[in-house]
Design an enzyme around this catalytic site. Structure first.
Site, PDB file in Angstrom:
ATOM      1  N   LYS A 186      28.805  36.635  38.665  1.00 41.04           N
ATOM      2  CA  LYS A 186      29.320  37.995  38.882  1.00 41.04           C
ATOM      3  C   LYS A 186      28.311  39.038  38.422  1.00 41.04           C
ATOM      4  CE  LYS A 186      34.029  36.774  38.996  1.00 41.04           C
ATOM      5  NZ  LYS A 186      35.209  36.411  38.299  1.00 41.04           N
ATOM      6  N   ASP A 195      42.911  42.069  43.940  1.00 38.66           N
ATOM      7  CA  ASP A 195      41.904  41.913  44.999  1.00 38.66           C
ATOM      8  C   ASP A 195      42.448  42.353  46.358  1.00 38.66           C
ATOM      9  OD1 ASP A 195      39.872  40.966  43.340  1.00 38.66           O
ATOM     10  OD2 ASP A 195      40.760  38.961  43.314  1.00 38.66           O
ATOM     11  N   LYS A 197      63.871  48.634  50.436  1.00 39.13           N
ATOM     12  CA  LYS A 197      63.821  47.258  49.922  1.00 39.13           C
ATOM     13  C   LYS A 197      63.770  46.259  51.065  1.00 39.13           C
ATOM     14  CE  LYS A 197      66.119  45.437  46.441  1.00 39.13           C
ATOM     15  NZ  LYS A 197      67.267  45.095  45.588  1.00 39.13           N
ATOM     16  N   ASN A 226      49.296  41.542  38.167  1.00 40.94           N
ATOM     17  CA  ASN A 226      48.927  40.349  37.413  1.00 40.94           C
ATOM     18  C   ASN A 226      49.264  40.590  35.950  1.00 40.94           C
ATOM     19  OD1 ASN A 226      46.578  41.358  35.876  1.00 40.94           O
ATOM     20  ND2 ASN A 226      45.887  41.807  37.949  1.00 40.94           N
ATOM     21  N   PHE A 232      33.821  42.464  33.308  1.00 39.84           N
ATOM     22  CA  PHE A 232      34.523  41.369  32.638  1.00 39.84           C
ATOM     23  C   PHE A 232      34.731  40.242  33.651  1.00 39.84           C
ATOM     24  CE2 PHE A 232      36.245  42.185  28.341  1.00 39.84           C
ATOM     25  CZ  PHE A 232      35.554  43.359  28.102  1.00 39.84           C
TER      26      PHE A 232
HETATM   27  O1  C5P Z   1      35.190  39.499  40.817  1.00 39.91           O
HETATM   28  P1  C5P Z   1      36.122  39.690  39.693  1.00 39.91           P
HETATM   29  O2  C5P Z   1      37.387  40.380  40.083  1.00 39.91           O
HETATM   30  O3  C5P Z   1      36.435  38.479  38.863  1.00 39.91           O
HETATM   31  O4  C5P Z   1      35.294  40.658  38.717  1.00 39.91           O
HETATM   32  C1  C5P Z   1      35.829  41.129  37.566  1.00 39.91           C
HETATM   33  C2  C5P Z   1      35.156  42.427  37.188  1.00 39.91           C
HETATM   34  O5  C5P Z   1      35.080  43.328  38.289  1.00 39.91           O
HETATM   35  C3  C5P Z   1      35.946  43.162  36.144  1.00 39.91           C
HETATM   36  O6  C5P Z   1      35.037  43.879  35.350  1.00 39.91           O
HETATM   37  C4  C5P Z   1      36.840  44.082  36.959  1.00 39.91           C
HETATM   38  O7  C5P Z   1      37.262  45.211  36.225  1.00 39.91           O
HETATM   39  C5  C5P Z   1      35.943  44.453  38.128  1.00 39.91           C
HETATM   40  N1  C5P Z   1      36.660  44.653  39.389  1.00 39.91           N
HETATM   41  C6  C5P Z   1      36.748  45.908  39.964  1.00 39.91           C
HETATM   42  N2  C5P Z   1      37.382  46.094  41.155  1.00 39.91           N
HETATM   43  C7  C5P Z   1      37.932  45.044  41.809  1.00 39.91           C
HETATM   44  C8  C5P Z   1      37.852  43.758  41.250  1.00 39.91           C
HETATM   45  C9  C5P Z   1      37.222  43.602  40.037  1.00 39.91           C
HETATM   46  O8  C5P Z   1      36.267  46.879  39.369  1.00 39.91           O
HETATM   47  N3  C5P Z   1      38.535  45.248  42.971  1.00 39.91           N
END
Ligand code: C5P
Length: 400
Positions: free
Chosen positions: A337, A279, A289, A210, A323
């Site tokens: 969250k 995610d 490839k 991202n 965050f």
């Molecule tokens: O649920 P979301 O991804 O929006 O949450 C964001 C927060 O969770 C951020 O602080 C991010 O660094 C953390 N996070 C994490 N591991 C993930 C997804 C998000 O530590 N797989």
């Protein structure tokens, strides 16, 4: 950049070729709001002329003990009165020796003796001069006397040799000077952060990622160091320089980030998850490839672990900060969250306000409610977040 707003710095320039870096440092300081008074030794004036420093500072440069511009006739005392710091950069072996023995036979050495502000020196010399026992004795004495020694660095020297003795770069001196002037509410604390994106490979050249730049996480790491913390930063793929004093571990994938976090976790007081962790990851990474075909391509993805939620759920979890970058309904998303991941604090922002840029407008969500921080440089926002964490750790309710 307003790190030095309202601050006056006295910069001493002695006779080393690194004086050209002092000119760049002055430019950075002035840009950050500082008033800079430059005092050159006679040898210092041989390398970069007073006209350069005068143009950069907008102020006359100081040279002699007998300068009549100061009404009192006591430039050697009055110049450092009210100054935030006196930094000598470059500081030659000769000047350090004078300083260690309290000699005061020119304006700059007299300023150093008569000051009532912190003194910092940035040594700059040939590696043998630096390694010489006499210089090392002087440096040890200066440390005992409470003088901060910035650097020197290892590298190529003006004489063509390689070794310790190079003066730090202007940006490094700027960071160290700024850090030295900050309060240290995080002294003795250990802070672990994640920053940047993760990259989940699909094949040897493609992947899922991202557009996180890592700037907010790196700014926070720096703010934590400036506040006195021992900082470990687990960074996804970003092209940012490591803030001075930060221990950095580079990773690519969410699984690597999780492993690095878990390995670094023992002994941490605070964990700040700034990284935009993917995610999902491809169920399989193709060894070669993926070739273009006539039809559509279906990728099978599986969920990545939520690193922050996992850390926050540990029985001996550190103080956890998350965050939340939302594209709408910031308050609902961020507070949701915070509760779901059992976090002490969530820093929320709208992606349109902060993604990849140098500024950010954030709202802090904690058990007491929402606290907005004004739109500002990410380094200033980072300082606001650190101040909030410090206050929460101290058990205070915070009003911004
Ligand atoms: O649920 P979301 O991804 O929006 O949450 C964001 C927060 O969770 C951020 O602080 C991010 O660094 C953390 N996070 C994490 N591991 C993930 C997804 C998000 O530590 N797989």
């Amino acid at each position: 950049m307003s790190e030095f707003r309202g601050k006056r710095i006295v910069l001493g320039v002695t006779g080393g070729v690194a004086a050209y870096k002092a000119a760049e440092l002055v430019r950075l300081l002035v840009k950050a709001g500082a008033e800079v008074d430059v005092a050159q030794t006679a040898a210092g004036a041989q390398f970069v002329g007073a006209a350069t420093f005068q143009a950069l500072t907008g102020r006359r440069v100081w040279h002699g003990l007998w300068d009549e511009r100061m009404d009192s006739g006591m430039a050697h005392i009055d110049l450092t009165r009210g100054a935030a710091a006196l930094l000598v950069a470059p500081a030659t072996a000769d000047f350090l020796a004078k300083l260690a023995h309290g000699l005061a036979d020119d304006l700059l050495s007299t300023l150093c003796l008569a000051r009532d502000c912190p003194l910092l020196v940035a040594p700059a010399m040939n590696r043998q001069m630096w390694e010489n026992p006499a210089t090392q004795r002087n440096i040890a004495q200066l440390r005992l006397d409470g003088v901060s020694i910035l650097g020197p660095a290892y590298g190529e020297q003006a004489c063509g040799e390689l070794g310790d003795g190079r003066m730090l770069e202007a940006g490094e001196l700027f960071d160290d000077l700024y850090a030295s002037l900050q309060a240290k509410p995080f002294a003795g604390k250990h802070v672990l952060l994640t920053a940047g994106p993760t990259f989940e490979a699909l094949d040897p050249v493609r992947g899922l990622t991202n557009s996180s730049s890592g700037k907010m996480g790196f700014a926070l790491a720096r703010a934590c160091v400036d506040a006195g913390a021992e900082v470990t930063l687990i960074a996804g793929p970003v092209s940012l320089a490591t803030p001075r004093g930060v221990r950095r571990v580079d990773v690519q994938t969410a699984l690597q980030m999780r492993a690095a976090v878990m390995q670094s976790l023992p002994g941490q007081n605070v964990f700040i998850g700034v990284a935009a962790v993917a995610d999902y990851r491809p169920r399989q990474t193709a060894p070669h490839k993926i070739k273009k075909g006539p039809g559509s391509l279906t990728l099978e993805l599986e969920a990545n672990p939520d690193i922050l939620a996992e850390v926050a759920a540990l029985p001996d979890a550190p103080f956890c900060v998350g965050f939340a970058a939302e594209s709408r309904d910031l308050a609902a998303g961020a507070e949701g969250k915070r509760v779901a991941k059992k976090l002490a604090l969530v820093v929320g922002n709208l992606v349109q306000d902060g993604l990849c840029g140098d500024t950010n407008a954030v709202t802090l969500f904690d058990a007491a409610g929402a606290h907005g921080l004004p739109l500002a440089d990410k380094s200033e926002v980072a300082r606001g977040i650190v101040a909030h964490i410090v206050a929460l750790l101290g058990g205070q309710h915070v009003q911004h």
